[in-house]
Enzyme design. Structure first.
Site, mmCIF file in Angstrom:
data_model
loop_
_atom_site.group_PDB
_atom_site.id
_atom_site.type_symbol
_atom_site.label_atom_id
_atom_site.label_comp_id
_atom_site.label_asym_id
_atom_site.label_seq_id
_atom_site.Cartn_x
_atom_site.Cartn_y
_atom_site.Cartn_z
ATOM 1 C CE LYS A 197 -3.079 -3.014 -13.520
ATOM 2 N NZ LYS A 197 -2.771 -4.408 -13.379
HETATM 3 C C1 LIG Z 1 -2.626 -5.648 -12.496
HETATM 4 C C2 LIG Z 1 -1.359 -6.346 -12.253
HETATM 5 C C3 LIG Z 1 -1.212 -7.712 -12.502
HETATM 6 C C4 LIG Z 1 -2.351 -8.625 -12.831
HETATM 7 O O1 LIG Z 1 -3.084 -8.261 -13.943
HETATM 8 P P1 LIG Z 1 -4.498 -8.983 -14.209
HETATM 9 O O2 LIG Z 1 -4.786 -8.658 -15.645
HETATM 10 O O3 LIG Z 1 -5.464 -8.320 -13.274
HETATM 11 O O4 LIG Z 1 -4.362 -10.414 -13.975
HETATM 12 C C5 LIG Z 1 0.041 -8.269 -12.345
HETATM 13 N N1 LIG Z 1 1.083 -7.541 -11.951
HETATM 14 C C6 LIG Z 1 0.983 -6.226 -11.671
HETATM 15 C C7 LIG Z 1 2.200 -5.468 -11.250
HETATM 16 C C8 LIG Z 1 -0.248 -5.598 -11.793
HETATM 17 O O5 LIG Z 1 -0.349 -4.305 -11.480
#
Ligand SMILES: *Cc1c(COP(=O)(O)O)cnc(C)c1O
Length: 383
Positions: free
Chosen positions: A183
């Protein structure tokens, strides 16, 4: 051909980031504590939200929200199938039913028209995704939510730093961010729940730590009874200070990260504009700042006669990593078998699910890396 593999994403970790984590490790307090509190505060200031709660992941945030809103058997939640599986998994684990809405063909954002058609008397919640770092059509979605008396929770995992109509995503309403290593900023693993709904915030701060109403740090520093009582059964989803200190260091650099991502994206768009077989996403007009979390393209599989999975394989052979965000959830085995979902239900989602591919994009990439990716694509397509 490149001699070194280019991953599709890599976190930007500085020596100072590493030292800061080391300091927490040496401090004697490594779980939820002053760094987590400071990260929440800094996050609120950056996004402009009223309250933020640091968590172990965005998935944890979604679990807590479903619980906090009391969503369970008999309830329906409207979400795109073009999303990360975590949302759908948790809806099902809560005993509720996911209702899949279709998306816009060129932005991958949930289509307000399709949301409208998916409403029923059982609908309790709508979960749009701000896809790839652009913003979903919140004006239309908020209107639908208010008119139908349904909750709205924004999946902002891709959208730290995104502006919708001049406003930070997450500033109003309820949203969930992720700090997974791919992210825009990372805490190793982590998430942030943001909301201006005081009641929901109280409920979630309780549910995130055993339902005690205080976390370990409160009990330690504020002299509250270590025998704090359970107000309702809760989970264990707090963020550690080891993670939070990394988040603090990263959020201070987010605008620089986005600037670099944007410059790389501009170069991609320029170079790819001549290739008819490769179709980048378009940017919604009300996205006044794109966070460029992902650079997604669609491969024209009809024209090239090459499947997307083979395309990704060919690029990998040329040392170019790619990602797939996402394989439509309703076409995955469990959902096909348990819910009877099938091809043909969501034509635009399926069209994209067969063609999308995320090209490498991360702040430490160079413009020459972008050129390498485009060269490799040209080579694959000319074969
Ligand atoms: C990465 C992601 C998540 C989940 O995030 P985590 O921190 O890994 O639980 C949820 N929704 C979307 C669209 C994502 O890209």
């Amino acid at each position: 051909m490149r001699s070194e593999f280019l991953p599709f994403s890599r976190p930007s970790i500085s020596e100072e980031d590493i030292s800061a984590v080391g300091e927490v490790l040496r401090s004697g307090w490594i779980t939820t504590g002053p760094k987590a509190a400071e990260f929440e505060h800094t996050f609120c200031e950056y996004v402009g939200c009223r309250s933020a709660i640091a968590l172990a992941s965005a998935t944890a945030g979604m679990h807590l929200v479903l619980k906090g809103l009391g969503i369970g058997p008999g309830d329906e939640v409207i979400t795109p199938s073009m999303t990360w599986v975590s949302t759908i998994n948790l809806i099902v684990l809560a005993g509720a039913t996911p209702i899949f809405a279709d998306i816009d063909r060129d932005t991958l954002m949930i289509s307000p028209g399709s949301v409208e058609e998916s409403l029923s008397p059982r609908t309790r919640l709508i979960v749009p995704v701000h896809f790839a770092g652009a913003a979903a059509d919140m004006a239309a979605l908020r209107k639908i939510a208010v008119r139908s008396g349904v909750a709205l929770v924004e999946d902002a995992a891709h959208a730290l730093g995104t502006h919708y109509s001049g406003e930070h995503v997450g500033r109003g309403g309820t949203s969930i961010f992720s700090f997974h290593p791919i992210k825009n900023i990372t805490t190793g693993e982590g998430g942030m729940f943001c909301s201006d709904d005081r009641e929901l915030v109280d409920r979630i701060s309780r549910l995130k730590f055993h339902g005690l109403g205080v976390d370990a740090y409160d009990r330690h520093t504020q002299g509250r009874s270590p025998q704090a009582e359970v107000l309702e059964p809760g989970y264990k989803y707090n963020m550690t200070d080891m993670s939070a200190v990394l988040g603090l260091r990263q959020i201070a650099r987010i605008d620089g990260f986005i600037k670099k991502r944007e410059a790389l994206a501009v170069r991609y768009r320029e170079l790819l504009s001549e290739m008819d077989e490769i179709m980048p996403l378009s940017v919604p007009s009300d996205t006044t700042r794109h966070a460029w979390h992902l650079f997604i393209v669609r491969l024209d599989i009809d024209r090239t006669g090459l499947g997307r999975d083979d395309f990704m394989g060919e690029l990998k052979e040329r040392n170019i990593g790619t990602g797939l965000h996402f394989r439509a959830v309703h076409l995955q085995r469990y959902y096909k078998e348990s819910m009877g979902t099938h091809r043909g239900m969501l034509p635009i989602t399926e069209w994209n699910s067969d063609r999308i591919c995320s090209l490498p994009l991360f702040p430490d990439m160079t413009f020459e890396d972008v050129d390498d990716v485009v060269e490799a694509i040209k080579e694959v397509l000319s074969k």
